[in-house]
Design a protein around this motif. Structure first.
Motif, PDB file in Angstrom:
ATOM      1  N   VAL A 331      23.963  35.558  43.711  1.00 31.01           N
ATOM      2  CA  VAL A 331      24.711  34.576  43.202  1.00 31.01           C
ATOM      3  C   VAL A 331      25.794  34.743  42.346  1.00 31.01           C
ATOM      4  O   VAL A 331      25.390  36.167  41.559  1.00 31.01           O
ATOM      5  N   HIS A 332      27.404  34.781  43.035  1.00 30.02           N
ATOM      6  CA  HIS A 332      28.255  36.009  42.581  1.00 30.02           C
ATOM      7  C   HIS A 332      29.435  35.235  41.550  1.00 30.02           C
ATOM      8  O   HIS A 332      29.224  34.114  42.230  1.00 30.02           O
ATOM      9  N   ASP A 333      30.104  35.435  40.870  1.00 27.14           N
ATOM     10  CA  ASP A 333      31.048  34.542  39.996  1.00 27.14           C
ATOM     11  C   ASP A 333      31.935  35.678  39.681  1.00 27.14           C
ATOM     12  O   ASP A 333      32.333  36.869  39.160  1.00 27.14           O
ATOM     13  N   LYS A 334      33.144  35.655  39.046  1.00 28.75           N
ATOM     14  CA  LYS A 334      34.447  36.120  38.993  1.00 28.75           C
ATOM     15  C   LYS A 334      34.427  36.091  37.131  1.00 28.75           C
ATOM     16  O   LYS A 334      35.972  35.316  36.920  1.00 28.75           O
ATOM     17  N   GLY A 335      33.171  35.460  36.522  1.00 21.74           N
ATOM     18  CA  GLY A 335      33.518  35.011  35.192  1.00 21.74           C
ATOM     19  C   GLY A 335      33.490  36.509  33.810  1.00 21.74           C
ATOM     20  O   GLY A 335      34.642  37.415  34.591  1.00 21.74           O
ATOM     21  N   ILE A 336      33.469  35.756  32.590  1.00 23.89           N
ATOM     22  CA  ILE A 336      33.705  36.166  31.677  1.00 23.89           C
ATOM     23  C   ILE A 336      32.568  38.249  31.647  1.00 23.89           C
ATOM     24  O   ILE A 336      32.845  39.043  30.482  1.00 23.89           O
ATOM     25  N   GLY A 337      31.367  37.794  32.479  1.00 26.34           N
ATOM     26  CA  GLY A 337      30.590  39.339  32.982  1.00 26.34           C
ATOM     27  C   GLY A 337      29.892  39.410  31.437  1.00 26.34           C
ATOM     28  O   GLY A 337      29.956  38.436  29.925  1.00 26.34           O
ATOM     29  N   ILE A 338      29.058  40.353  31.062  1.00 25.91           N
ATOM     30  CA  ILE A 338      28.505  40.118  30.429  1.00 25.91           C
ATOM     31  C   ILE A 338      28.215  41.487  29.458  1.00 25.91           C
ATOM     32  O   ILE A 338      28.342  42.665  30.397  1.00 25.91           O
ATOM     33  N   PRO A 339      29.357  41.624  28.392  1.00 20.59           N
ATOM     34  CA  PRO A 339      28.947  42.871  27.645  1.00 20.59           C
ATOM     35  C   PRO A 339      27.921  43.972  28.067  1.00 20.59           C
ATOM     36  O   PRO A 339      26.655  43.608  27.879  1.00 20.59           O
ATOM     37  N   THR A 340      28.262  45.488  28.367  1.00 16.95           N
ATOM     38  CA  THR A 340      27.228  46.444  28.433  1.00 16.95           C
ATOM     39  C   THR A 340      26.329  46.479  27.663  1.00 16.95           C
ATOM     40  O   THR A 340      24.567  46.504  28.017  1.00 16.95           O
ATOM     41  N   ILE A 383      23.816  42.913  38.370  1.00 22.66           N
ATOM     42  CA  ILE A 383      25.653  43.906  37.901  1.00 22.66           C
ATOM     43  C   ILE A 383      26.713  42.736  37.376  1.00 22.66           C
ATOM     44  O   ILE A 383      26.517  42.183  38.019  1.00 22.66           O
ATOM     45  N   SER A 384      27.192  43.383  36.471  1.00 21.82           N
ATOM     46  CA  SER A 384      28.188  42.852  35.879  1.00 21.82           C
ATOM     47  C   SER A 384      29.184  43.694  34.941  1.00 21.82           C
ATOM     48  O   SER A 384      28.476  44.682  34.414  1.00 21.82           O
ATOM     49  N   GLU A 385      30.497  42.795  34.568  1.00 17.56           N
ATOM     50  CA  GLU A 385      31.788  43.676  34.220  1.00 17.56           C
ATOM     51  C   GLU A 385      32.290  42.836  33.340  1.00 17.56           C
ATOM     52  O   GLU A 385      32.731  42.003  33.950  1.00 17.56           O
ATOM     53  N   PRO A 386      32.082  43.372  32.198  1.00 20.65           N
ATOM     54  CA  PRO A 386      33.454  42.179  30.968  1.00 20.65           C
ATOM     55  C   PRO A 386      34.388  41.778  31.842  1.00 20.65           C
ATOM     56  O   PRO A 386      34.343  42.706  32.477  1.00 20.65           O
ATOM     57  N   GLY A 387      34.738  40.944  31.852  1.00 17.33           N
ATOM     58  CA  GLY A 387      36.006  40.538  32.545  1.00 17.33           C
ATOM     59  C   GLY A 387      36.162  40.705  33.878  1.00 17.33           C
ATOM     60  O   GLY A 387      36.453  39.866  34.494  1.00 17.33           O
ATOM     61  N   ILE A 388      35.739  40.513  34.726  1.00 17.47           N
ATOM     62  CA  ILE A 388      35.869  40.921  36.118  1.00 17.47           C
ATOM     63  C   ILE A 388      34.584  40.023  36.579  1.00 17.47           C
ATOM     64  O   ILE A 388      34.469  38.993  37.954  1.00 17.47           O
ATOM     65  N   GLY A 389      33.759  39.643  36.558  1.00 14.11           N
ATOM     66  CA  GLY A 389      31.832  38.763  36.866  1.00 14.11           C
ATOM     67  C   GLY A 389      31.013  39.514  37.216  1.00 14.11           C
ATOM     68  O   GLY A 389      30.991  40.672  36.050  1.00 14.11           O
ATOM     69  N   THR A 390      30.274  38.250  37.772  1.00 17.95           N
ATOM     70  CA  THR A 390      28.607  39.106  37.422  1.00 17.95           C
ATOM     71  C   THR A 390      28.518  38.548  38.541  1.00 17.95           C
ATOM     72  O   THR A 390      28.360  37.903  39.601  1.00 17.95           O
ATOM     73  N   THR A 391      26.876  39.526  39.300  1.00 14.95           N
ATOM     74  CA  THR A 391      26.313  39.474  40.421  1.00 14.95           C
ATOM     75  C   THR A 391      24.625  39.252  39.847  1.00 14.95           C
ATOM     76  O   THR A 391      24.369  40.688  39.302  1.00 14.95           O
TER      77      THR A 391
END
Ligand code: ADP
Length: 402
Positions: A331-340, A383-391
């Protein structure tokens, strides 16, 4: 009157005859004298422990009586030993005592009375010694038994202490859980309850036909708020059941393609109108064997998080890859992401990342999802990048029906 068996170890026959003569003078006690005329014979006979007392000459051939005494004492000989010496002096006295003799007598002073007295004392001393040895052995035995019992009791104590510590830790955890439930519930219930309250008071103000459309809008809001409350309650109940170990998976055959499509249909209701859910099916095998209730919960949770933590115009993608070996769902989104710094904690109960505190949530969804996945033998990572998205990627080994 009992017979006293005496062994004389002496290489000189004259000494034997002399000693025998002395014993004959003793009328009030019966002595039976045996003679060993060499060091080795004497040692061997002594170690048979057949005699009540033994007289050992200071010199036996070119060997010495104190050496024989030392050797037999070392070999646990219990017979009292009296050293016979030519001379009477303090050095020999100490030597006899150190070697383990019960007494020593000088031949020059050897009289029937002296010999009789020394034998009596030596035998009684040996008896006392043997009694003490016996008591000592018994004591040692008792100490060993007590030590063993103590070690066992200690072990049991350690086990019950460990059990108690575990029970206490569990109790503390449960208490903490209850407190968290209450705080989370009072916080999370506030928004849907406020929505219900405001929408019902607004509806109460609509009386005319023209207001019907507005009324419907508020009724929808009320319904959605109630659904939201229901969801939170269900999450709490699931955690409790999972904690108590009451949840078991019941696998059944599922057509994964149809299954995911129907879940997406349900989810469209909560996604914004400007947000699409794209579904891509990559597999060559649509039939999987898993617990459908749990699987549905997993997919709903991942999709609803993707929707919740994305801007209203960013689409969501779900990819299903199913073959004979495994089922993979992404499940992939282009949302707020998770802080490292929060990434290692998101599967923990009640954990919410710093950037999501203003968005509704209990912090329970992912912990429940992970538990369900574990129960089904699968695994989850992201995997997640803040401001880019999460999968989020979930993987299940495909289990055969049989
Ligand atoms: P909830 O969403 O109710 O807070 P979850 O257990 O589902 O609880 O998620 C835990 C936390 O993980 C969320 O509070 C959020 O911070 C983070 N999270 C989960 N999914 C996403 C996502 N798709 N994008 C960004 N953050 C996410």
């Amino acid at each position: 009157m009992s017979l006293i068996n005496v062994l004389l170890i002496d290489d000189d026959e004259e000494d034997f005859l002399l000693t025998e003569g002395i014993f004959l003078q003793l009328k009030n006690r019966h002595y039976n004298l045996e003679w060993a005329n060499s060091f080795e014979d004497g040692k061997r006979i002594l170690l048979e422990n057949k005699h009540d007392v033994c007289l050992v000459d200071y010199r036996i051939g070119n060997l010495f009586g104190p050496d024989l005494i030392r050797e037999v004492v070392r070999n646990n000989c219990d017979t009292p030993l009296i050293l016979l010496t030519g001379l009477k002096n303090e050095k020999i006295d100490r030597e006899a005592q150190n070697a383990g003799a019960a007494d020593y007598l000088s031949k020059s002073e050897l009289t029937a009375e002296n010999l009789d007295r020394s034998i009596r004392y030596s035998i009684s001393h040996a008896k006392n010694l043997s009694h003490i040895k016996h008591l000592n052995a018994e004591l040692e035995n008792r100490v060993a038994m007590r030590t063993e019992a103590l070690a066992k009791a200690n072990k049991e104590l350690a086990i019950s202490k460990q059990e108690l510590t575990l029970a206490l830790a569990k109790e503390i955890e449960l208490n903490e859980l209850k407190t968290r439930f209450v705080t989370t519930a009072s916080h999370e219930f506030r928004t849907p309850l406020a929505t219900i309250l405001s929408s019902t008071s607004i509806i109460a103000r609509y009386h005319s036909e023209e207001d019907n459309e507005k009324k419907d809008k508020h009724i929808k809001r009320i319904k959605s708020a109630i659904l939201n409350l229901n969801e939170i309650l269900n999450e709490f109940l699931s955690v409790e059941k999972l904690e108590k170990g009451l949840v078991k998976d019941f696998p059944e055959e599922i057509d994964i393609y149809e299954f995911v499509e129907s879940v997406i249909d349900e989810m469209k209701a909560i996604a914004s109108k400007t947000q699409q859910i794209h579904f891509e099916f990559k597999g060559n095998c649509s039939s999987v064997y898993l617990d459908s209730r749990m699987l549905k919960n997993v997919i709903i949770n991942l999709l609803s998080n993707a929707i919740k933590y994305s801007p209203k115009d960013k689409d969501i993608e779900i990819e299903v890859d199913s073959n004979e070996k495994e089922l993979r769902i992404k499940v992939h989104d282009k949302g707020i992401g998770i802080p490292t710094k929060d990434q290692g904690l998101i599967f923990k109960r009640f954990f919410r990342a710093q950037n999501s505190v203003d968005i509704q949530g209990t912090g329970l969804g992912l912990s429940i999802t992970k538990k369900y996945i574990d129960l089904m033998g699968g695994s989850i990572n992201f995997i997640s990048e803040p401001g880019i998205g999460t999968t989020f990627s979930v993987k299940f080994p495909v289990r055969s029906k049989f």
